[in-house]
Design a protein around this motif. Sequence first.
Motif, mmCIF file in Angstrom:
data_model
loop_
_atom_site.group_PDB
_atom_site.id
_atom_site.type_symbol
_atom_site.label_atom_id
_atom_site.label_comp_id
_atom_site.label_asym_id
_atom_site.label_seq_id
_atom_site.Cartn_x
_atom_site.Cartn_y
_atom_site.Cartn_z
ATOM 1 N N VAL A 1 17.142 -8.647 8.125
ATOM 2 C CA VAL A 1 16.436 -9.788 7.565
ATOM 3 C C VAL A 1 14.951 -9.451 7.538
ATOM 4 O O VAL A 1 14.356 -9.130 8.564
ATOM 5 N N ALA A 2 14.348 -9.531 6.368
ATOM 6 C CA ALA A 2 12.927 -9.229 6.225
ATOM 7 C C ALA A 2 12.089 -10.413 6.688
ATOM 8 O O ALA A 2 12.486 -11.575 6.535
ATOM 9 N N PHE B 1 10.131 -16.251 6.636
ATOM 10 C CA PHE B 1 9.038 -17.187 6.377
ATOM 11 C C PHE B 1 9.317 -18.054 5.158
ATOM 12 O O PHE B 1 8.992 -19.245 5.136
ATOM 13 N N LYS B 2 9.930 -17.483 4.127
ATOM 14 C CA LYS B 2 10.246 -18.236 2.907
ATOM 15 C C LYS B 2 11.227 -19.369 3.227
ATOM 16 O O LYS B 2 11.003 -20.520 2.840
ATOM 17 N N VAL B 3 12.305 -19.048 3.917
ATOM 18 C CA VAL B 3 13.312 -20.062 4.249
ATOM 19 C C VAL B 3 12.728 -21.107 5.195
ATOM 20 O O VAL B 3 12.968 -22.309 5.051
ATOM 21 N N THR C 1 10.623 -26.784 6.236
ATOM 22 C CA THR C 1 9.703 -27.421 7.168
ATOM 23 C C THR C 1 9.596 -28.927 6.936
ATOM 24 O O THR C 1 9.693 -29.711 7.881
ATOM 25 N N GLU C 2 9.422 -29.345 5.704
ATOM 26 C CA GLU C 2 9.287 -30.781 5.414
ATOM 27 C C GLU C 2 10.583 -31.520 5.724
ATOM 28 O O GLU C 2 10.557 -32.628 6.250
ATOM 29 N N ARG C 3 11.703 -30.922 5.412
ATOM 30 C CA ARG C 3 13.000 -31.541 5.716
ATOM 31 C C ARG C 3 13.161 -31.739 7.222
ATOM 32 O O ARG C 3 13.580 -32.808 7.680
ATOM 33 N N LEU C 4 12.831 -30.719 7.993
ATOM 34 C CA LEU C 4 12.923 -30.825 9.447
ATOM 35 C C LEU C 4 11.972 -31.896 9.968
ATOM 36 O O LEU C 4 12.331 -32.690 10.841
#
Length: 63
Positions: free
Chosen positions: A14-15, A20-22, A27-30
């Motif tokens: 995993v890069a 960071f993209k995921v 973030t807003e959903r959490l």
Amino acid sequence: MTDLDAGIDAEESVAREEVFKVFAENTERLRRIVLDAIGMLPEGVDSPSARALDGILLPFDLP
């Protein structure tokens, strides 16, 4: 490669950029989930968790 448990081969790793993209996509959903859960807590209940952050200086304001 940032996640060795995702696979030993470079093709399965995993890069950091993908992590960071995921994370940014969710973030807003959490934040909404956490705030909704806090809103469901009963008011006026005296429990140790109500004072869990007493005396701790945070670098940001809590809602």
